[in-house]
Scaffold this motif. Structure first.
Motif, PDB file in Angstrom:
ATOM      1  N   ASN A  64       0.798  -0.775  -0.274  1.00 12.61           N
ATOM      2  CA  ASN A  64       0.291   0.248  -0.107  1.00 12.61           C
ATOM      3  C   ASN A  64       0.971   1.050  -0.179  1.00 12.61           C
ATOM      4  N   HIS A  65       2.213   0.623  -0.803  1.00 14.99           N
ATOM      5  CA  HIS A  65       3.034   2.591  -0.581  1.00 14.99           C
ATOM      6  C   HIS A  65       3.236   2.798  -2.058  1.00 14.99           C
ATOM      7  N   ARG A  66       3.141   3.857  -2.567  1.00 17.32           N
ATOM      8  CA  ARG A  66       3.496   3.797  -3.675  1.00 17.32           C
ATOM      9  C   ARG A  66       4.586   4.132  -4.564  1.00 17.32           C
ATOM     10  N   LEU A  67       5.056   3.548  -6.036  1.00 17.53           N
ATOM     11  CA  LEU A  67       6.333   3.069  -6.237  1.00 17.53           C
ATOM     12  C   LEU A  67       6.037   2.097  -7.361  1.00 17.53           C
ATOM     13  N   THR A  68       7.570   2.344  -8.678  1.00 16.35           N
ATOM     14  CA  THR A  68       7.099   2.287  -9.309  1.00 16.35           C
ATOM     15  C   THR A  68       8.440   0.860  -9.595  1.00 16.35           C
ATOM     16  N   MET A  69       8.396   0.008 -10.441  1.00 15.69           N
ATOM     17  CA  MET A  69       8.873  -1.386 -10.949  1.00 15.69           C
ATOM     18  C   MET A  69       9.213  -1.785 -12.002  1.00 15.69           C
ATOM     19  N   PHE A  70      10.722  -1.427 -12.678  1.00 15.20           N
ATOM     20  CA  PHE A  70      10.609  -1.419 -14.120  1.00 15.20           C
ATOM     21  C   PHE A  70      12.208  -3.023 -14.111  1.00 15.20           C
ATOM     22  N   LYS A  71      11.559  -3.851 -14.964  1.00 13.83           N
ATOM     23  CA  LYS A  71      12.030  -5.354 -14.839  1.00 13.83           C
ATOM     24  C   LYS A  71      12.944  -5.464 -16.397  1.00 13.83           C
ATOM     25  N   ASN A  72      14.627  -5.088 -16.003  1.00 10.03           N
ATOM     26  CA  ASN A  72      15.057  -4.391 -17.476  1.00 10.03           C
ATOM     27  C   ASN A  72      15.588  -6.319 -18.026  1.00 10.03           C
ATOM     28  N   TYR A  73      15.993  -6.353 -19.411  1.00  8.52           N
ATOM     29  CA  TYR A  73      16.897  -7.416 -20.118  1.00  8.52           C
ATOM     30  C   TYR A  73      18.250  -6.694 -19.609  1.00  8.52           C
ATOM     31  N   GLY A  74      19.175  -7.344 -18.842  1.00  7.08           N
ATOM     32  CA  GLY A  74      20.237  -7.195 -19.095  1.00  7.08           C
ATOM     33  C   GLY A  74      21.509  -8.159 -19.020  1.00  7.08           C
ATOM     34  N   GLU A  75      22.672  -7.620 -18.600  1.00  9.36           N
ATOM     35  CA  GLU A  75      23.535  -8.665 -19.646  1.00  9.36           C
ATOM     36  C   GLU A  75      23.746  -9.521 -19.608  1.00  9.36           C
ATOM     37  N   ASN A  76      23.354 -10.406 -18.195  1.00  6.50           N
ATOM     38  CA  ASN A  76      22.947 -11.454 -17.807  1.00  6.50           C
ATOM     39  C   ASN A  76      22.028 -12.187 -18.963  1.00  6.50           C
ATOM     40  N   GLY A  77      21.264 -11.722 -19.455  1.00  7.20           N
ATOM     41  CA  GLY A  77      20.175 -11.764 -19.845  1.00  7.20           C
ATOM     42  C   GLY A  77      18.928 -11.766 -19.599  1.00  7.20           C
ATOM     43  N   ALA A 197      -9.646  -1.605  -5.871  1.00  9.08           N
ATOM     44  CA  ALA A 197     -10.108  -0.825  -4.007  1.00  9.08           C
ATOM     45  C   ALA A 197      -9.470  -1.467  -3.588  1.00  9.08           C
ATOM     46  N   SER A 198      -8.813  -2.705  -3.608  1.00  8.58           N
ATOM     47  CA  SER A 198      -7.850  -3.177  -3.022  1.00  8.58           C
ATOM     48  C   SER A 198      -6.162  -2.678  -2.703  1.00  8.58           C
ATOM     49  N   TYR A 199      -6.038  -1.789  -3.856  1.00  6.47           N
ATOM     50  CA  TYR A 199      -4.417  -1.065  -4.155  1.00  6.47           C
ATOM     51  C   TYR A 199      -4.988   0.777  -3.609  1.00  6.47           C
ATOM     52  N   THR A 200      -6.039   0.876  -3.704  1.00  7.58           N
ATOM     53  CA  THR A 200      -6.307   1.931  -2.590  1.00  7.58           C
ATOM     54  C   THR A 200      -7.077   1.989  -1.433  1.00  7.58           C
ATOM     55  N   GLY A 201      -6.738   0.507  -0.840  1.00 12.11           N
ATOM     56  CA  GLY A 201      -6.635   0.763   0.399  1.00 12.11           C
ATOM     57  C   GLY A 201      -8.186   0.195   1.369  1.00 12.11           C
ATOM     58  N   ARG A 202      -9.339  -0.380  -0.125  1.00 18.32           N
ATOM     59  CA  ARG A 202     -10.160  -0.292   0.331  1.00 18.32           C
ATOM     60  C   ARG A 202     -11.068  -2.032   0.524  1.00 18.32           C
ATOM     61  N   SER A 203     -12.451  -2.476   0.645  1.00 20.36           N
ATOM     62  CA  SER A 203     -13.002  -3.119   0.048  1.00 20.36           C
ATOM     63  C   SER A 203     -13.817  -3.609  -0.801  1.00 20.36           C
ATOM     64  N   LEU A 204     -14.008  -4.168  -2.080  1.00 22.82           N
ATOM     65  CA  LEU A 204     -15.287  -3.629  -3.017  1.00 22.82           C
ATOM     66  C   LEU A 204     -16.411  -2.740  -2.740  1.00 22.82           C
ATOM     67  N   ALA A 205     -16.704  -3.365  -1.848  1.00 15.55           N
ATOM     68  CA  ALA A 205     -17.904  -2.297  -1.358  1.00 15.55           C
ATOM     69  C   ALA A 205     -18.123  -0.764  -1.022  1.00 15.55           C
ATOM     70  N   THR A 206     -16.858  -0.899  -0.385  1.00 15.88           N
ATOM     71  CA  THR A 206     -16.201   0.559   0.176  1.00 15.88           C
ATOM     72  C   THR A 206     -16.210   1.649  -0.783  1.00 15.88           C
ATOM     73  N   PHE A 207     -15.153   0.534  -2.208  1.00  9.09           N
ATOM     74  CA  PHE A 207     -14.316   1.400  -2.841  1.00  9.09           C
ATOM     75  C   PHE A 207     -15.632   1.988  -3.630  1.00  9.09           C
ATOM     76  N   LYS A 208     -17.195   0.914  -4.255  1.00 11.40           N
ATOM     77  CA  LYS A 208     -17.866   1.706  -4.831  1.00 11.40           C
ATOM     78  C   LYS A 208     -19.009   2.411  -3.943  1.00 11.40           C
ATOM     79  N   ARG A 209     -18.793   3.057  -2.980  1.00 15.73           N
ATOM     80  CA  ARG A 209     -19.877   3.539  -1.940  1.00 15.73           C
ATOM     81  C   ARG A 209     -19.097   4.453  -2.123  1.00 15.73           C
TER      82      ARG A 209
END
Length: 280
Positions: A64-77, A197-209
């Motif tokens: 539940n914390h914001r970040l970005t992940m980059f998955k890259n081709y490397g020297e080892n494949g 809903a989950s990413y924003t810290g809510r249940s589905l019902a709470t998110f819709k509300r």
């Protein structure tokens, strides 16, 4: 660039392989995650902090914390990585079974750090090397084995750093992320409403509300409308081809994109792109 991705999911243990040069991931994890890099390169960016994993290295990422992940081709494949996710239900069961009566760890002061690069200990290496054969064997590990590996991961984290204790076993209600801010940043990703809903810290019902308080549209229609508006603005200001555009704004199907675009604006994206105006 489109992703050429293979992901095996064994009850929260993910074995991922990307054969292209670069990909970025959804910038929020809904569960605490332990990441191990087999080959390629894995970059985790949070605010001004950047952690780069090389083969054999691992990191722990708080949920539940914001970040970005980059998955890259490397020297080892090509990129190959293993992620172990610790879901709330599992952590509560682990705590009740093994730690509930251990009061000595309750005084540990919680840390605000969200991403931890871990030392390459024999324990961590052993844990992930025991999982790597499932990349190629096609044999799914048993549920009992998965449970043992999850438990092993928790014990290793606690042995590595006791600051993980108040992170892993915090069962208070999750902090709610602003819905519109999250959607405006992540509308291009292929996320279900339950995942949002989950990413924003809510249940589905709470998110819709909560969502009904900020928009008269249902969430899925809001997303489609947002993607169409982004496509319209892009077509106005760039020479991008329609066949390249629709995936960039979050549509999975070209025909669906074209139909929705014409319904909203009265002309097709191809005719708009060709004329450079609103004439269809």
């Amino acid at each position: 660039m489109k992703e050429n991705l293979e992901v095996l999911n064994y009850s929260g243990i993910f074995l991922s392989c990307f054969s292209n040069n670069h990909t970025s991931c959804v910038p929020t994890l809904k569960d605490h995650t332990l990441i191990y890099l087999c080959s390629g390169e894995h970059t985790i960016v949070e605010n001004n902090q950047k952690i780069i994993l090389k083969p054999g290295e691992s990191a722990f990422v708080r949920k539940n914390h914001r970040l970005t992940m980059f998955k890259n081709y490397g020297e080892n494949g090509q990129y190959k990585g293993i992620s172990i996710t610790f879901q709330r239900k599992f952590l509560r069961e682990f705590f009740n079974a093994q730690l509930k009566h251990n009061k000595s760890q309750e005084s540990i002061t919680p840390t605000h750090q969200n991403v931890f690069k871990l030392n390459n200990t024999p324990d961590l290496k052993s844990l992930f090397e025991s999982l790597t054969p499932y990349f190629d064997s096609g044999v799914e590990p048993t549920k009992d084995l998965i449970q043992l590996k999850l438990q092993e991961g928790i014990h290793i984290l606690l042995k590595t750093n006791m600051n993980f204790y108040p992170i892993l076993f915090d069962f208070t209600e999750p902090w709610k992320i602003d819905i519109l801010e999250f959607l405006n940043e992540n509308y291009t990703y292929d996320l279900s409403i339950s995942e949002i809903a989950s990413y924003t810290g809510r249940s589905l019902a709470t998110f819709k509300r909560d969502f009904s308080k900020i928009s008269h549209l249902p969430p899925q229609k809001w997303l489609i409308n947002k993607r169409l508006e982004a496509a319209y603005e892009t077509l106005k200001s760039s020479k991008i081809m329609v066949n390249d555009l629709y995936t960039e704004v979050g549509f999975k199907n070209l025909s669906h994109f074209q139909t929705a675009f014409k319904k909203k604006y009265g002309f097709t994206p191809a005719s708009f792109h060709k004329s450079g105006s609103m004439k269809g």
